[in-house]
Motif scaffolding. Sequence first.
Motif, PDB file in Angstrom:
ATOM      1  N   HIS A  73      -5.668  41.926  24.308  1.00 19.77           N
ATOM      2  CA  HIS A  73      -5.184  40.691  25.630  1.00 19.77           C
ATOM      3  C   HIS A  73      -6.275  39.854  26.434  1.00 19.77           C
ATOM      4  O   HIS A  73      -6.408  40.837  27.160  1.00 19.77           O
ATOM      5  CB  HIS A  73      -3.537  40.683  25.551  1.00 19.77           C
ATOM      6  N   GLU A  74      -5.464  39.163  27.090  1.00 23.42           N
ATOM      7  CA  GLU A  74      -6.504  38.037  28.009  1.00 23.42           C
ATOM      8  C   GLU A  74      -5.984  38.772  29.484  1.00 23.42           C
ATOM      9  O   GLU A  74      -6.777  39.178  30.711  1.00 23.42           O
ATOM     10  CB  GLU A  74      -6.300  36.956  28.532  1.00 23.42           C
ATOM     11  N   GLY A  75      -4.977  39.874  29.447  1.00 24.29           N
ATOM     12  CA  GLY A  75      -4.580  40.432  30.742  1.00 24.29           C
ATOM     13  C   GLY A  75      -5.348  41.784  30.420  1.00 24.29           C
ATOM     14  O   GLY A  75      -4.852  42.705  31.199  1.00 24.29           O
ATOM     15  N   CYS A  76      -6.407  42.546  29.708  1.00 29.10           N
ATOM     16  CA  CYS A  76      -7.088  43.604  29.537  1.00 29.10           C
ATOM     17  C   CYS A  76      -7.180  43.740  30.730  1.00 29.10           C
ATOM     18  O   CYS A  76      -8.466  43.062  30.085  1.00 29.10           O
ATOM     19  CB  CYS A  76      -6.337  43.856  28.024  1.00 29.10           C
ATOM     20  N   PHE A 105      -7.567  37.055  23.317  1.00 29.46           N
ATOM     21  CA  PHE A 105      -6.214  36.046  23.166  1.00 29.46           C
ATOM     22  C   PHE A 105      -5.235  36.162  23.827  1.00 29.46           C
ATOM     23  O   PHE A 105      -5.183  36.363  24.516  1.00 29.46           O
ATOM     24  CB  PHE A 105      -6.191  36.018  21.431  1.00 29.46           C
ATOM     25  N   ARG A 106      -4.286  34.773  24.013  1.00 29.52           N
ATOM     26  CA  ARG A 106      -3.067  35.002  24.680  1.00 29.52           C
ATOM     27  C   ARG A 106      -2.032  35.452  23.884  1.00 29.52           C
ATOM     28  O   ARG A 106      -1.669  36.485  23.873  1.00 29.52           O
ATOM     29  CB  ARG A 106      -2.644  33.868  24.956  1.00 29.52           C
ATOM     30  N   ASP A 107      -1.204  34.694  22.639  1.00 27.48           N
ATOM     31  CA  ASP A 107      -0.367  35.127  22.288  1.00 27.48           C
ATOM     32  C   ASP A 107      -0.387  35.771  20.405  1.00 27.48           C
ATOM     33  O   ASP A 107      -0.010  36.944  20.212  1.00 27.48           O
ATOM     34  CB  ASP A 107       0.029  33.957  21.939  1.00 27.48           C
ATOM     35  N   THR A 108      -1.475  35.494  20.055  1.00 26.10           N
ATOM     36  CA  THR A 108      -1.476  35.372  18.343  1.00 26.10           C
ATOM     37  C   THR A 108      -3.100  34.936  17.967  1.00 26.10           C
ATOM     38  O   THR A 108      -2.940  33.829  18.760  1.00 26.10           O
ATOM     39  CB  THR A 108      -0.265  35.353  17.857  1.00 26.10           C
ATOM     40  N   HIS A 122       0.939  39.701  21.044  1.00 29.51           N
ATOM     41  CA  HIS A 122       1.297  39.826  22.085  1.00 29.51           C
ATOM     42  C   HIS A 122       2.962  39.984  22.366  1.00 29.51           C
ATOM     43  O   HIS A 122       2.895  37.998  21.845  1.00 29.51           O
ATOM     44  CB  HIS A 122       0.092  39.606  23.726  1.00 29.51           C
ATOM     45  N   PHE A 123       3.157  40.131  21.913  1.00 28.10           N
ATOM     46  CA  PHE A 123       5.224  40.360  22.338  1.00 28.10           C
ATOM     47  C   PHE A 123       5.425  39.913  23.414  1.00 28.10           C
ATOM     48  O   PHE A 123       6.812  40.108  23.755  1.00 28.10           O
ATOM     49  CB  PHE A 123       5.445  40.787  20.950  1.00 28.10           C
ATOM     50  N   HIS A 130      -0.178  44.022  28.442  1.00 28.56           N
ATOM     51  CA  HIS A 130      -0.738  43.291  27.913  1.00 28.56           C
ATOM     52  C   HIS A 130      -1.128  44.022  26.613  1.00 28.56           C
ATOM     53  O   HIS A 130      -2.163  44.570  25.769  1.00 28.56           O
ATOM     54  CB  HIS A 130      -2.361  43.491  28.132  1.00 28.56           C
ATOM     55  N   ASP A 131      -0.361  44.563  25.224  1.00 26.21           N
ATOM     56  CA  ASP A 131       0.215  45.371  24.928  1.00 26.21           C
ATOM     57  C   ASP A 131      -0.479  44.364  23.340  1.00 26.21           C
ATOM     58  O   ASP A 131       0.248  43.734  23.151  1.00 26.21           O
ATOM     59  CB  ASP A 131       1.470  46.049  24.082  1.00 26.21           C
TER      60      ASP A 131
END
Length: 202
Positions: A73-76, A105-108, A122-123, A130-131
Amino acid sequence: MIEIADGVFIRRHAELDLTLGLVTGSGDSLLVDSGMDLALASEVRPSRIVLTHNHFDHVLATEAFLPCEVWAHEGCVVDESLLEERAKYYDEPFEGTLVAPTHTFRDTIALDVGGRRVDLHHFGPAHTSHDVVVHVPDAGVVFAGDLVEQGAPAQAGPDATPSNWRHVLDLLLELAPRIVVPGHGDPVDARFVREMVIPEAT
Ligand SMILES: [Zn+2]
């Protein structure tokens, strides 16, 4: 490697009861979390690794699998702070190089693994900010990272958002998984996830 569905494998580790995943397609494979065992790279050569989150036990061995794409995820964020966390568990220093994600990626996003579709989702924040949930639709398998733990309670550290955790699990269950692979422990079913106790913040 234990085959849990057609071409979908898990690797169980005594260390921290960690569970890694491998999704295989035609001449291609994707590893779910690199873990801490550098020797695994002598057995599998994935073209991609997906990091479910940045906790050290899930990401330290990435270097051993290079060259390959490293998805997250982009927050990782993979940085030196992981080694400080690791130092709380192990006396000896980590001998290796940290590898940051190369693809985010951000959402899917849907990936093609040798003709086989693998979706990354990412839900929202839960175990971390950022799971990543890895879904193999044709096998009914979901890799949940540490959103789900079997054999021990799920863990909520300072970077967790327990108030959103149940919502995230509800979205995971909407994928209608036949098998859910936790980040630690043995595979479980949807009922286990529905009934799982959400940890409180520590
Ligand atoms: Zn974790």
